[in-house]
Every structure is written in structure tokens, then in C-alpha cells.
Design an enzyme around this catalytic site. Structure first.
Site, short mmCIF file in Angstrom:
data_model
loop_
_atom_site.label_atom_id
_atom_site.label_comp_id
_atom_site.label_asym_id
_atom_site.label_seq_id
_atom_site.Cartn_x
_atom_site.Cartn_y
_atom_site.Cartn_z
CD1 TRP A 232 -18.19 -19.13 -28.86
CD2 TRP A 232 -18.86 -21.13 -28.13
NE1 TRP A 232 -17.09 -19.80 -28.40
CE2 TRP A 232 -17.47 -21.04 -27.95
CE3 TRP A 232 -19.51 -22.31 -27.73
CZ2 TRP A 232 -16.70 -22.06 -27.40
CZ3 TRP A 232 -18.75 -23.34 -27.18
CH2 TRP A 232 -17.36 -23.21 -27.02
CE LYS A 233 -23.42 -13.18 -32.64
NZ LYS A 233 -23.83 -12.22 -33.63
CG HIS B 177 -25.15 -9.21 -28.43
ND1 HIS B 177 -25.97 -9.26 -29.54
CD2 HIS B 177 -23.90 -9.45 -28.87
CE1 HIS B 177 -25.22 -9.53 -30.61
NE2 HIS B 177 -23.97 -9.64 -30.22
CD GLU C 196 -27.18 -11.42 -32.34
OE1 GLU C 196 -26.99 -12.35 -31.55
OE2 GLU C 196 -26.44 -11.20 -33.33
CD GLU D 129 -20.71 -6.91 -30.55
OE1 GLU D 129 -19.84 -7.74 -30.85
OE2 GLU D 129 -21.88 -7.23 -30.25
N GLY E 280 -22.40 -10.02 -38.15
CA GLY E 280 -22.82 -11.16 -38.96
C GLY E 280 -23.03 -10.84 -40.43
N GLY F 202 -18.08 -13.05 -33.09
CA GLY F 202 -19.16 -14.02 -33.22
C GLY F 202 -18.73 -15.18 -34.10
N GLY F 203 -19.15 -15.16 -35.35
CA GLY F 203 -18.93 -16.27 -36.28
C GLY F 203 -17.53 -16.85 -36.27
P1 PGA Z 1 -19.94 -11.43 -35.72
O1 PGA Z 1 -20.75 -11.18 -34.35
O2 PGA Z 1 -18.47 -11.47 -35.39
O3 PGA Z 1 -20.46 -12.75 -36.23
O4 PGA Z 1 -20.27 -10.28 -36.63
C1 PGA Z 1 -20.25 -10.32 -33.35
C2 PGA Z 1 -21.21 -10.25 -32.19
O5 PGA Z 1 -22.44 -10.23 -32.40
O6 PGA Z 1 -20.78 -10.19 -31.02
#
Ligand code: PGA
Length: 250
Positions: free
Chosen positions: A10-11, A95, A97, A167, A173, A233-234
Site C-alpha cells: 500500500w506504500k 524496496h 523506494e 521490481e 507506479g 502497489g497502486g
Molecule cells: P505499482 O508499485 O504496482 O504501483 O507499480 C509496485 C511496488 O512498488 O511494489
């Protein structure tokens, strides 16, 4: 045959209410007959709520990060024991990020991987290259380096209780997924790297794909022989979208 896993990252999104809605919505959607393993990884404050809503359902709960330390003067950090006590089964480590925004090194990610396993959590180890690295033909070098750091610290045996998520940063994203063939090539590389140490473990470990996975593109990517599900994610922030991806994994 590896059973697929779809995990929602979900971030920094959500609320207490969204947590209840998403987790109970997923549990209600599938009952006991889930088409794949499923997990949700909400922000820390919602883990307990998620675990409560998921109790008795096939939905597992994971954290988005974990400290490499057991306890002590580490303001702001959360230990693996705390996450296990809250009912987590998984912890995402490395991750992109966190690697880029928080400057996490391969060595720190490896230490987090070990800390998670030390408390019985299953680490979801994220690896992946940037667009510049892909264009410079460095994808395997980068992914290989990230993976070897964990192999060196934890050993191949640790991958019996771990999940890997490939990833590519350029696909996260952005709405731009890797093609099924691009994903397969890197997944096969990852499995090959592990197979050089232990073929049985390499054959057993789940390698998820992450980066703009949606219900509409999931089936094509999941059809690849070395893709064992997705880190989403999204599209994991909405019951129907996430459920559609889980169905594609069935
Ligand atoms: P995303 O993110 O599906 O929104 O591209 C994936 C993630 O960062 O795990």
C-alpha cells in the site's frame, strides 16, 4: 508447481477504514477458496487492524519494512519481533523506494532480511534496476549484486523461507510494465543464480514481479514459467482490482 502469491504494497496510503474495507472485502470475495496466496502490506499503524480483519481468512499480513536491529535506541524503527507479535507473516525488505529515498545499502537490506527471518517472518526481498541501468545493459549485474549480498549474509538455505520480488524501478507506479518476456528473462536469471548454489531451493522459491501490475495485464505476466505472482502497489488499494489480479494468479 509453485503456488502463486499476490501481495499488496500500500506504500504510504490508506486509513483505518480503508484497511477494514480492503481486507474484509478480499476475505469475503474468496472465502476459504483463494486462487493463490494473498497478502496485504499496509503502513505500520494499520497492521493490527489488518491482522484483525484477516483473522480466519486466507489473507496474510505483511509490513513494508523492518529494522535490522532487535531493540534499542533506534528512534522510529520497528523490530521484527514487534511485527511478528502484531500478526505479520511477511516483511518487505529492500524496496527500491527505501533503497533510493532512504539510502539503504545491499548490506543493510541483507541485515533486515536476516532480522525478519530471525523472528519467523518471511522476507519479501525486492531487487530491480533503474532505467539507466537497463539501458546500459546492467540489469543482471545490478540484480545479481543485490541478490548476492543476501546470499553472502544469509546463505542459500535462507531462501527456503523467503520470497523474491523483481521490481524494475522504471515500471513502478509508471503504468509501464515490463513485458512478460522482459520479466521472464530476469526471473530466469534470478532462479539460475540461486540454482548454482542449490537447484532444489531455486526451484521452490517464489519470484514475484512488481511494477504497474493490474487486473488487465496480470494474466500475461503470470503465465511466464518463472513468475510466481506479483507485488502490487497502486492496484492493491481497491478490492475489485486486487481481487482481479488474484484471480489471474489462479
Ligand atoms: P505499482 O508499485 O504496482 O504501483 O507499480 C509496485 C511496488 O512498488 O511494489
Amino acid at each position: 508447481m509453485r503456488r502463486k502469491l499476490v501481495a499488496g504494497n500500500w506504500k504510504m496510503h490508506g486509513s483505518r477504514e480503508l484497511t477494514r474495507t480492503l481486507v474484509s472485502g478480499l476475505a469475503a470475495e474468496f472465502g476459504a477458496a483463494a486462487p493463490c496466496d494473498m497478502a496485504v502490506c499496509p503502513p505500520y499503524p494499520y497492521l493490527e487492524e489488518a491482522a484483525r480483519a484477516a483473522a480466519g481468512s486466507p489473507v496474510a499480513v505483511g509490513a513494508q519494512d523492518v529494522s535490522d536491529q532487535d531493540q534499542g535506541a533506534y528512534t522510529g524503527q520497528v523490530s521484527a519481533a514487534m511485527l511478528a507479535e502484531l500478526g505479520c507473516r511477511y516483511a518487505i525488505v529492500g524496496h527500491s523506494e527505501r533503497r533510493t529515498l532512504n539510502g539503504e545499502s545491499d548490506e543493510l537490506v541483507a541485515a533486515k532480511f536476516r532480522a525478519a527471518q530471525g523472528q519467523g517472518l518471511v522476507p519479501i526481498l525486492c531487487v530491480g534496476e533503474s532505467l539507466e541501468e537497463r539501458e546500459a545493459d546492467e540489469t543482471e549485474a545490478v540484480v545479481g549484486r543485490q541478490l548476492r549480498a543476501v546470499l553472502a549474509a544469509a546463505g542459500i538455505g535462507a531462501f527456503e523461507q523467503a520470497v523474491i520480488a523483481y521490481e524494475p524501478i522504471w515500471a513502478i507506479g509508471t503504468g509501464r510494465t515490463a513485458s512478460p518476456e522482459q520479466a521472464q528473462a530476469v526471473h530466469a536469471y534470478i532462479r539460475g543464480l540461486l540454482a548454482a548454489e542449490n537447484a532444489k531451493i531455486a526451484d521452490f522459491v517464489k519470484v514475484l514481479y512488481g511494477g504497474s501490475v493490474k487486473a488487465a495485464n496480470a494474466a500475461d505476466i503470470f503465465a511466464m514459467p518463472d513468475v510466481d505472482g506479483g507485488l502490487v502497489g497502486g492496484a492493491s488499494l481497491e478490492v475489485e482490482g486486487f481481487a482481479g489480479i488474484c484471480r489471474a494468479a489462479g
